[in-house]
Every structure is written in C-alpha cells, then in structure tokens.
Design a protein around this motif. Structure first.
Motif, short mmCIF file in Angstrom:
data_model
loop_
_atom_site.label_atom_id
_atom_site.label_comp_id
_atom_site.label_asym_id
_atom_site.label_seq_id
_atom_site.Cartn_x
_atom_site.Cartn_y
_atom_site.Cartn_z
N UNK A 230 147.69 52.86 -19.35
CA UNK A 230 146.46 52.26 -19.85
C UNK A 230 145.52 53.41 -20.21
N UNK A 231 144.35 53.08 -20.74
CA UNK A 231 143.31 54.09 -20.93
C UNK A 231 142.17 53.77 -19.96
N UNK A 232 141.91 54.66 -19.04
CA UNK A 232 140.81 54.55 -18.09
C UNK A 232 139.78 55.63 -18.41
N UNK A 233 138.64 55.59 -17.71
CA UNK A 233 137.65 56.62 -17.99
C UNK A 233 136.75 56.89 -16.79
N UNK A 234 136.14 58.06 -16.83
CA UNK A 234 135.17 58.48 -15.83
C UNK A 234 133.99 59.09 -16.56
N UNK A 235 132.85 59.16 -15.89
CA UNK A 235 131.66 59.78 -16.47
C UNK A 235 131.08 60.79 -15.49
N UNK A 236 130.26 61.70 -16.01
CA UNK A 236 129.61 62.70 -15.18
C UNK A 236 128.31 63.13 -15.85
N UNK A 237 127.38 63.62 -15.07
CA UNK A 237 126.14 64.16 -15.61
C UNK A 237 126.24 65.67 -15.82
N UNK A 238 127.35 66.25 -15.39
CA UNK A 238 127.63 67.68 -15.57
C UNK A 238 129.08 67.81 -16.00
N UNK A 239 129.34 68.63 -17.01
CA UNK A 239 130.69 68.78 -17.52
C UNK A 239 131.65 69.27 -16.43
N UNK A 240 131.13 69.93 -15.42
CA UNK A 240 131.97 70.44 -14.33
C UNK A 240 132.24 69.37 -13.27
N UNK A 241 131.65 68.19 -13.43
CA UNK A 241 131.81 67.12 -12.46
C UNK A 241 130.69 67.14 -11.43
N UNK A 242 130.76 66.27 -10.43
CA UNK A 242 131.88 65.36 -10.14
C UNK A 242 131.95 64.21 -11.13
N UNK A 243 133.18 63.72 -11.35
CA UNK A 243 133.44 62.63 -12.27
C UNK A 243 133.53 61.31 -11.51
N UNK A 244 132.82 60.31 -11.99
CA UNK A 244 132.81 58.99 -11.36
C UNK A 244 133.70 58.04 -12.15
N UNK A 245 134.68 57.46 -11.47
CA UNK A 245 135.58 56.52 -12.14
C UNK A 245 134.80 55.28 -12.57
N UNK A 246 134.98 54.86 -13.84
CA UNK A 246 134.20 53.74 -14.38
C UNK A 246 135.07 52.55 -14.79
N UNK A 248 138.55 50.64 -16.80
CA UNK A 248 139.57 50.64 -17.85
C UNK A 248 138.95 50.37 -19.21
N UNK A 249 139.39 51.15 -20.19
CA UNK A 249 139.00 50.93 -21.58
C UNK A 249 140.00 50.02 -22.29
N UNK A 250 141.27 50.20 -21.98
CA UNK A 250 142.33 49.48 -22.69
C UNK A 250 143.55 49.30 -21.78
N UNK A 251 144.08 48.08 -21.74
CA UNK A 251 145.29 47.81 -20.98
C UNK A 251 146.49 48.47 -21.66
N UNK A 252 147.65 48.53 -20.98
CA UNK A 252 148.85 49.05 -21.63
C UNK A 252 149.10 48.39 -22.98
N UNK A 253 149.57 49.18 -23.92
CA UNK A 253 149.66 48.74 -25.31
C UNK A 253 150.99 48.07 -25.60
N UNK A 254 151.10 47.53 -26.81
CA UNK A 254 152.29 46.81 -27.24
C UNK A 254 153.47 47.75 -27.45
N UNK A 255 154.59 47.46 -26.79
CA UNK A 255 155.88 48.08 -27.10
C UNK A 255 155.89 49.60 -26.98
#
Length: 317
Positions: A230-246, A248-255
């Motif tokens: 799938x496509x998941x994502x995280x965000x952060x206020x600093x490029x070095x992290x820490x990254x917060x899991x936010x 899923x963007x997209x479920x597993x795709x077709x075929x």
C-alpha cells in the motif's frame, strides 16, 4: 445551493477527465513513476518493464522520460538511460528519481552493482547528470554513490533501492532511499557527493520507495508499506524527524504486489502518481503508471485515495 452543486459537478468532471487517460502511459509497460515539474512541463521518469506475460521475475532494461504540458498528452523521449551506461553496473533499471538544481538535472538510479574490488554486488545507487531534462545523461562520477557495503543495518543485498532527492528551502539537499529501513543523508551542493553520515529509521510498516516533499512548513514522507504494498505516509516538522505515522494514502493496487508514489503540484493542483498491473496482459512484472488528484484536509492530512466498485480510483470528497 446552485453554486455548490456546480462546483461538485466541475470537480467530478475533472476527475472523469483524468481517469479517461489512465494509465497515462499505454504503449509500453512502465513502473516506479518519478514526476518533475520544470518550466510549465511535467517530466515523468520511469523504468520500463519488458517481462513476458508468463514471467515470474522482473525485466527492467532501461529508464524512459515522458513529458506533458497538460497531464493528458504524453511524449515518450525514449530509453534515455540504461544500466549499461554505468561501467560499474550490471543490470536492473530499478526505481530512480530526477531533480533539477542550477539548470542541471541529477538522476539518481538504483541498479545491481558488478562484483568488483569496490563492491561485492547487491543494489547500489548511482547518479547521472544532464543539461536537459530529457538528456542526454551520463554517469556523473564514474562510480556508485552508495554501495551495499555502506549500509549495514539491513542484511539483505537489496536494501539500497529507490532513491528520492529533496532540496529544502534553505538549499540543503537530501537523499532518501531504502528497502526494509528508510535511509537518508545530506548531499553536497554539487549533488554528486554525500555530505555526512547515512542515517536510518523505520517508519511504521515501511517497505521501500520513499518520496519526500514539503507543504506549508510540514514535511511529508510517502512510501510503499507492507506486502502486497500500500502507500502509507508520515509527517514531520523537521526533515531529520521524528516522523509521525499518519495512515494510508492508497490501498494495495490492482494486479500488482508493488506500487510506488510520486507527488507534484502543477498548475494549481496536486497529483499523485503510482503504478499497478491493470493494463491488458499486465501483472506485477508488467506494470503501468497512473495518476490521481491528491487532496488534503484542513489540518494537512492527506485524503485517502479509494477504489470504487468499478475499479476506477478516485479521491474521497
């Protein structure tokens, strides 16, 4: 009331318009989209799948560049880069990412390294350079930028897949990559040397294919998660992290067991690129690139892209 209905209808027309073009590349099988906006044109960098219909493994002999000024009509500029263009590489045009800096285009590629005194093999990352977004490209340094021996947190030989470059507002450039763990390092201003150590971390459910960008002072890290991916994502206020899991963007795709994110803003809209196996005779080894609108909630979180009963992907309203 009438105005609201009109806006909704216009929104659906826009979605229908882009869906009519999916997959955006139809004449060949393509994977691992890496879009770039430059001078009012979208350049799409992608690997080519040439596996046979019955194949159970990948055949990826080259990378192509496509361009479009309207996100509908795409020009194929051909196989402008191949693993054989790197004297130290052996095979496999894995995921890659091109970025522009100071009028030059730096294309970071992941490919199998030859068994040499420099590296015993495994996936490595190189960089090609050109004065034009469609090439010609050449190996910028004559050797791998990152070899398998330089990263030891994961023990398998393909953990240095899927490079993605990012330049922050202060001009500092970064390279993200990885399989099994996400890795990052600073790049020097010349874009062809690391500027410091390699850092590793593990976002929730991370598999591979990181994509980093910044929006409204918030950093976004999209990536392929789990398997099938799938496509998941995280965000952060600093490029070095820490990254917060936010989520899923997209479920597993077709075929297809894999997918790969790419995000751009173009002419006032945000777009999400990915691949699946939905074309006739498509599969996990014969993939096709698609694109959707990417929309955000007021708090900056991404609205999930879902699949309708008819198999047409759309963004939740």
């Amino acid at each position: 009331m009438h105005k609201k209905i009109l806006l909704v209808l216009l929104g659906w027309l826009q979605i229908m318009h882009i869906k009519a073009q999916n997959p955006v590349i139809r004449h060949i099988f393509t994977a691992d989209p890496a879009p770039l906006v430059y001078h009012n044109t979208v350049y799409l960098y992608a690997g080519r799948d040439t596996a046979t219909v019955d194949a159970k493994t990948y055949e990826m002999p080259s990378w192509h560049v496509f361009s479009s000024r309207n996100m509908v009509d795409w020009k194929d500029h051909g196989p402008v880069l191949k693993p054989t263009d790197f004297s130290w590489a052996s095979r496999a045009a894995n995921a890659a990412h091109c970025i522009e800096r100071n009028g030059k285009f730096y294309w970071y590629i992941s490919v199998m390294h030859k068994n040499t005194e420099v590296s015993k093999g495994g996936v490595a990352i190189g960089v090609a350079v050109s004065d034009n977004p469609t090439g010609p490209f050449k190996d910028a340094i004559g050797k791998a930028l990152i070899t398998n021996e330089m990263t030891t947190d994961m023990k398998h030989s393909w953990d240095d897949l899927d490079p993605a470059a990012f330049i922050d507002d202060d001009g500092q450039a970064y390279l993200f990559w990885g399989n099994g763990s996400c890795k990052w390092a600073r790049l020097k201003e010349n874009m062809i040397e690391l500027d410091g150590p390699v850092h590793t971390f593990k976002p929730d459910h991370f598999t591979e294919a990181p994509w980093v960008y910044k929006r409204n002072d918030l950093y976004y890290l999209l990536y392929a998660a789990n398997f099938p991916e799938s496509i998941d994502y995280a965000t952060a206020t600093d490029i070095k992290g820490p990254w917060k899991y936010r989520g899923r963007v997209q479920d597993p795709v077709t075929n297809s067991t894999t997918t790969h994110p790419g995000v751009i803003d173009f002419k006032g809209k945000s777009y999400f690129f990915y691949h699946d196996g939905s074309m006739p005779t498509g599969s996990s080894y014969r993939r096709s690139i698609k694109v959707d609108y990417l929309r955000y909630n007021s708090d900056g979180t991404i609205r999930k892209i879902v699949e309708t009963a008819k198999g047409v992907r759309k963004v939740n309203q």
